[in-house]
Scaffold this motif. Structure first.
Motif, short mmCIF file in Angstrom:
data_model
loop_
_atom_site.label_atom_id
_atom_site.label_comp_id
_atom_site.label_asym_id
_atom_site.label_seq_id
_atom_site.Cartn_x
_atom_site.Cartn_y
_atom_site.Cartn_z
N ASN B 36 13.14 -23.15 -4.26
CA ASN B 36 13.43 -22.57 -5.57
C ASN B 36 12.20 -21.88 -6.09
O ASN B 36 11.09 -22.39 -5.99
CB ASN B 36 13.84 -23.68 -6.54
CG ASN B 36 15.19 -24.25 -6.18
OD1 ASN B 36 16.07 -23.52 -5.74
ND2 ASN B 36 15.33 -25.56 -6.32
N THR B 41 16.15 -14.99 -5.31
CA THR B 41 17.09 -14.35 -6.23
C THR B 41 16.61 -12.96 -6.63
O THR B 41 17.40 -12.02 -6.69
CB THR B 41 17.29 -15.23 -7.46
OG1 THR B 41 17.79 -16.49 -7.01
CG2 THR B 41 18.29 -14.62 -8.40
N GLU B 81 23.42 -15.83 -8.20
CA GLU B 81 23.05 -16.90 -9.14
C GLU B 81 24.25 -17.46 -9.88
O GLU B 81 24.29 -17.44 -11.10
CB GLU B 81 22.03 -16.35 -10.15
CG GLU B 81 20.74 -17.14 -10.12
CD GLU B 81 19.77 -16.67 -11.18
OE1 GLU B 81 19.08 -17.51 -11.72
OE2 GLU B 81 19.71 -15.46 -11.44
N ASP B 158 24.49 -15.76 -2.85
CA ASP B 158 23.37 -16.56 -3.30
C ASP B 158 23.90 -17.97 -3.57
O ASP B 158 24.70 -18.16 -4.47
CB ASP B 158 22.80 -15.92 -4.58
CG ASP B 158 21.44 -16.45 -4.91
OD1 ASP B 158 20.87 -17.19 -4.09
OD2 ASP B 158 20.93 -16.12 -6.00
N GLU B 159 23.48 -18.94 -2.77
CA GLU B 159 23.93 -20.33 -2.94
C GLU B 159 25.45 -20.43 -3.07
O GLU B 159 25.94 -20.90 -4.10
CB GLU B 159 23.28 -20.94 -4.19
CG GLU B 159 21.79 -20.71 -4.33
CD GLU B 159 20.97 -21.69 -3.51
OE1 GLU B 159 21.57 -22.53 -2.82
OE2 GLU B 159 19.74 -21.59 -3.53
N ASN B 162 27.33 -24.03 -3.93
CA ASN B 162 26.98 -24.82 -5.12
C ASN B 162 28.22 -25.42 -5.77
O ASN B 162 29.20 -24.72 -5.99
CB ASN B 162 26.33 -23.90 -6.16
CG ASN B 162 24.88 -24.24 -6.36
OD1 ASN B 162 24.38 -25.18 -5.72
ND2 ASN B 162 24.21 -23.49 -7.20
N SER B 190 19.84 -19.35 0.54
CA SER B 190 20.03 -20.76 0.24
C SER B 190 18.72 -21.51 0.36
O SER B 190 17.79 -21.06 1.01
CB SER B 190 21.05 -21.36 1.20
OG SER B 190 21.20 -22.73 0.95
N HIS B 191 18.66 -22.65 -0.31
CA HIS B 191 17.51 -23.50 -0.09
C HIS B 191 17.90 -24.70 0.76
O HIS B 191 17.12 -25.60 0.99
CB HIS B 191 16.92 -23.96 -1.43
CG HIS B 191 17.83 -24.86 -2.21
ND1 HIS B 191 18.90 -24.38 -2.92
CD2 HIS B 191 17.83 -26.19 -2.37
CE1 HIS B 191 19.52 -25.40 -3.50
NE2 HIS B 191 18.89 -26.50 -3.18
N GLU B 195 22.69 -25.97 5.73
CA GLU B 195 23.70 -24.93 5.58
C GLU B 195 23.34 -23.73 6.46
O GLU B 195 24.18 -23.18 7.17
CB GLU B 195 23.73 -24.51 4.11
CG GLU B 195 24.86 -23.61 3.76
CD GLU B 195 25.02 -23.55 2.26
OE1 GLU B 195 25.43 -24.57 1.68
OE2 GLU B 195 24.72 -22.50 1.67
#
Lengths: 271, 306, 377
Positions: B36, B41, B81, B158-159, B162, B190-191, B195
């Motif tokens: 993060n 982003t 986001e 983006d992610e 989530n 992704s962090h 995944e």
């Protein structure tokens, strides 16, 4: 894009709540006038209100004079302040822009949507005021028409034409407010901030207008010619302030739209 | 598909993205990995023309961004986001609105596109309740459906998982792989190591705004030349292998031999019981940890690295 | 385009918009080599020229206003916006514009009609000999006509031309020679084409700025449309006829006194032959008005609470800019209200002359009218 924005405006519940609230005040005034039969003392109170007691058909004008100084600008400031900052806060702005919707196009669509809101509001207020006015306050003699401020008589067509001009003028004034709010909406992160900023500008303008020391500034203040629509009911029509008002509002619209465009089209969208 | 050169973004004195050279090829499932605050982003927003680069250039589908946004973006679907929608409208109405924005979406086929997108993300049977009554997972699915509306050639996500439960994550993973098989390039930021490791063919690792790794996943995960052996007879195996054991940890041995099959034959032939035996591969985690400094959301003094 | 370039474009736009009115204002006025005396002649010759336009006047005199003088207080202390259509001396219309209404004066022969939109009434009256100033007196041509009356050429100098209401206007300065005068000078600009005065500025203390300014903002020298100058009260409006226009008219008609023929060395105007005296001419004038106790009392009370008031043996004395106000007597007595564009010494001299020179009116009929008036009120 314009159609999409219009659809969003018409489908929003807030649009109709706002219109209803704005409409409530003149209606309340009409009811009170009808019950008490007490007009404001001559020279006081909103324009035309003293004349309304004898002729209800003039009530749309009185209603306009009631909502124009405060209610309408607040509604416009909130609606236009919401335009970009609101989308930004909801996160939908980024999805619009990557659809893609051009930023300039979005700005124009928002302005058109806000203006449609103004037109809708003014028309609803005028229409209800006409109905309420003629029902509660009675009709003047339709065949003789009405009296101008200068004491000459106006035919019904002439009165109608001048009323339409006055409505158009009021809408243009609100367009100026919308342009300021729209610009602030591209600057501010929060819609409330943009709306309050716009109101601050309008209040400052109103205060400066009462100040002799601000004389040199006064012809440029946004609210300077707002009440000039009254001049349309003098005979012959006094165009001086109306023309200046139109030009001034156009200047505000052009300048603030340009500033909004310059800011928004080069802005990083990071909401 | 996506190519950036020397892409840099500064906010005042802070450098969010520093000299980035991304290279995403057509057909990739590209995993864009970073902690993060590492600039993921910001990079994604620059790719989509939302944030303007301080310097450097971006090319998406062969056209420069953001100047070619009008040609490029209609063929891109994105989730940036988190999803966003008009809370007072239903999901279907939201998609119809978003579909009507911009140009090139025919009105006659709109309802079909919306239904199709909703069905793909598993919201086909959703009722007309407004979005503010949706769960987090439903909103995420709606966001994905919005990205899929125009059948994009490139998906920038983006992610994307989530807020989804494990079942949902698996469904979405299946959907993305299916789309990729049909020719869609997927750029996945992704962090979450797992995944990326499970889906991606190519990986880029971002650390404090710099791209520290960019490689095919199978190259990163190539054998290390060692074999992992689990045996209850560790000591016998050690004796038998004579110096080839690099490391022992209870019943687990690390043996440097070129051929795992030959090692197996040798051990079994020597009477060593083998519980399991496999060639050692590097994990993505190893790669990432080796390439990056400590997490960028820690602020330990004195600063490690730069 | 970069952000910087866009903002430059916006700044350029703002400059452009601001430059238009500034540019228009900067258009130089064409002057003409004409002597002050010739210009005066030109102005006097313009007296019967028709005109119309929009006038703004601004007075800086904060008078203590008792209820019968509110109109004149507003006239001399505030901004007044007027529209005028002037066909001839006895055929004109002047609208005083209010934010949400107007008060119009329409003159036809010797009959004046005052239309008030907000009261929805038309009041007619015959032109009295003596009355308080009203809006029509503030129009630059009317004001200039009054100020230039009996002026001597030696009191005049030329000023540079300036643009007024988009027209070239030749400047004239009047510096009164009369020692009694409290006016430092009057600047006025008259239309180069017609000689009609377009702008008048009256200075008491030149350092304090003009005490009174009246200027056209829009001007036309064309004959106004007769339909516009005409007026007939609308149906439903209240129409009345006033025998008495204002307090000056009332006092002039009914007060049983006659003031002396000169006050402080200024001669009485021949038009004032009854109870109210008008003295002097041009910029140096005095009005002496007899007041009954019930009118003088409240005014005196108000005067005494005003900052800068002097209490002399002759009465209460106040200077508001170039305008001097003196009310003789004390308490609830009646007295003489002496108002003029003169120095305080002149006012005191006038009070002395009044104390010795007032004669009772010989005509019993007028006294009779006065008692009737008291009953009526």
């Amino acid at each position: 894009m314009i159609l999409v924005e219009l659809r969003k405006m018409v489908r929003s519940r807030r649009t109709w709540t706002t219109i209803l609230l704005i409409d409530a005040l003149p209606t309340l005034v009409a009811v009170l006038l009808a019950i008490t039969d007490l007009g404001p003392r001559p020279g006081q109170g909103p324009a035309f209100l003293s004349a309304v007691l004898t002729d209800g058909t003039l009530f749309p004008l009185a209603a306009l004079a009631i909502v124009l100084p405060l209610f309408l600008p607040i509604a416009v400031a909130i609606t236009a302040g919401e335009a970009i900052a609101g989308e930004s806060q909801a996160g939908t702005l980024r999805y619009m822009l990557i659809r893609p919707v051009g930023r300039t196009r979005l700005l124009v669509a928002k302005l058109v949507s806000v203006m449609s809101f103004v037109v809708l509001t003014v028309l609803v207020v005028a229409a209800t005021a006409y109905v309420v006015g003629t029902l509660l306050l009675g009709k003047g003699d339709v065949t003789t028409g009405s009296t101008s401020i200068s004491g000459t008589s106006l035919s019904t067509q002439e009165l109608l034409l001048r009323t339409l001009l006055a409505l158009a003028y009021a809408m243009l004034c609100m367009l100026g407010v919308a342009a300021i709010a729209l610009f602030l909406s591209t600057v501010s992160e929060s819609p409330l901030g943009a709306a309050l900023g716009t109101l601050a500008v309008l209040i400052a303008s109103t205060i400066l207008l009462t100040l002799d020391a601000a004389n040199a500034l006064q012809p440029w203040l946004p609210t300077r010619y707002w009440l000039a629509f009254v001049d349309l009911f003098r005979d012959p029509i006094l165009w001086r302030d109306v023309v200046r008002g139109v030009l001034l509002q156009l200047v505000y619209v052009v300048v603030f739209l340009a500033a909004g465009w310059a800011n928004f089209t080069t802005k990083d969208i990071t909401d | 598909m996506i190519r950036t050169s020397s892409l840099t973004k500064r906010y005042g004195r802070i450098t969010a993205v520093d000299d980035l050279d991304l290279d995403v090829r057509e057909g990739d499932v590209y995993g864009f990995l970073g902690a993060n605050g590492s600039g993921k982003t910001t990079t994604v927003r620059m790719l989509l023309g939302l944030v303007l680069a301080t310097s450097g250039s971006i090319e998406v589908m062969g056209r420069a961004m953001p100047s070619g946004a009008r040609q490029v973006l209609p063929e891109v679907g994105a989730l940036v986001e988190g999803p966003a929608a008009y809370a007072h409208l239903s999901g279907r109405a939201n998609l119809a609105l978003f579909d009507a924005m911009g140009q090139g979406a025919r009105r006659a086929t709109r309802a079909g596109r919306v239904d199709d997108a909703l069905a793909r993300v598993g919201l086909g049977g959703v009722d007309s309740r407004p979005v503010h009554a949706y769960s987090l997972g439903m909103r995420q699915r709606l966001g994905l459906a919005n990205a899929l509306l125009r059948r994009p050639r490139l998906l920038v996500l983006d992610e994307p998982t989530n807020g989804l439960d494990p079942q949902g994550i698996r469904e979405i993973r299946g959907l993305l792989l299916e789309l990729n098989a049909a020719g869609t390039t997927v750029f996945l930021s992704s962090h979450l190591l797992a995944e990326i490791e499970q889906m991606c063919t190519r990986v880029g690792v971002l650390d404090r705004g710099r791209l520290v790794v960019q490689e095919q996943l199978d190259v990163l995960q190539q054998p290390t030349g060692r074999v992992v052996v689990h045996t209850p007879d560790a000591d016998r195996a050690r004796a038998l292998l004579d110096g080839q054991v690099e490391h022992q940890e209870g019943e687990r041995l690390l043996v440097r031999v070129p051929d795992a099959a030959a090692l197996n034959a040798l051990l079994v032939g020597g009477g060593v019981r083998v519980a399991s035996l496999s060639a050692e591969r590097r994990t993505l985690e190893d790669v990432v940890l080796a390439a990056t400094s400590s997490g960028s959301d820690t602020f330990s003094a004195p600063a490690v690295g730069r | 385009m970069t952000s910087f370039n866009r903002w430059c474009a916006v700044a350029l736009l703002v400059l452009l918009v601001a430059a238009v009115p500034i540019g228009v204002r900067a258009i130089p006025a064409h002057d003409e080599r004409v002597s002050a005396a010739d210009l005066l002649a030109r102005i006097r010759a313009s007296g019967d020229h028709p005109y119309s336009g929009y006038v703004e006047s601004r007075g800086a005199l904060e008078l203590p206003v008792a209820d019968r003088f509110t109109d004149i207080g507003a006239l001399l202390g505030e901004q007044t916006r007027m529209r005028v259509w002037w066909a001839a001396d006895h055929r004109w219309r002047v609208d005083k514009l209010l934010v949400s209404g107007e008060t119009d004066l329409v003159q036809r022969g010797t009959l004046t009609t005052e239309w008030s939109y907000e009261q929805n009434e038309a009041r007619r009256s015959a032109d009295p000999d003596i009355r308080l100033p009203r809006t029509a007196d503030l129009l630059p041509p009317a004001l200039a006509d009054r100020l230039l009356q009996d002026v001597d050429e030696s009191e005049l100098t030329r000023l540079d031309a300036r643009r007024v209401a988009g027209r070239d206007a030749l400047g004239l300065r009047l510096r009164p020679a009369a020692p009694q005068s409290s006016i430092d000078h009057v600047d006025l600009w008259a239309d180069r084409e017609t000689g009609i005065p377009l702008r008048v500025e009256v200075y008491g203390d030149p350092a304090a700025g003009p005490a009174l300014t009246s200027a056209f903002r829009d001007f036309s020298a064309a004959d106004p449309d007769p339909a516009t100058v005409d007026f007939s009260p609308p149906a439903g409006a209240e129409v009345s006829y006033d025998n008495v226009l204002d307090i000056a008219d009332a006092a002039n008609q009914y007060a049983p006194v006659v003031p002396p023929d000169t006050l402080a060395g200024l001669a009485k105007s021949p038009s004032a032959d009854r109870a109210v005296g008008v003295y002097g001419s041009g910029v140096t004038r005095i009005l002496a008005l007899p007041m009954r106790g019930r009118e003088a009392g409240p005014l005196r009370e108000q005067l005494l609470t005003t900052v800068g008031v002097r209490t002399a043996r002759a009465g209460s004395l106040l200077s508001v800019g170039p305008l001097g106000v003196l009310l003789t007597g004390a308490g609830d007595d009646g007295g003489w209200l002496v108002v003029g564009t003169v120095t305080q010494e002149t006012l005191l001299a006038a009070a002395r002359d009044l104390a010795t020179g007032v004669r009772p009116v010989p005509d019993a009929h007028i006294r009779h009218s006065l008692t009737r008036l008291r009953v009526d009120r």
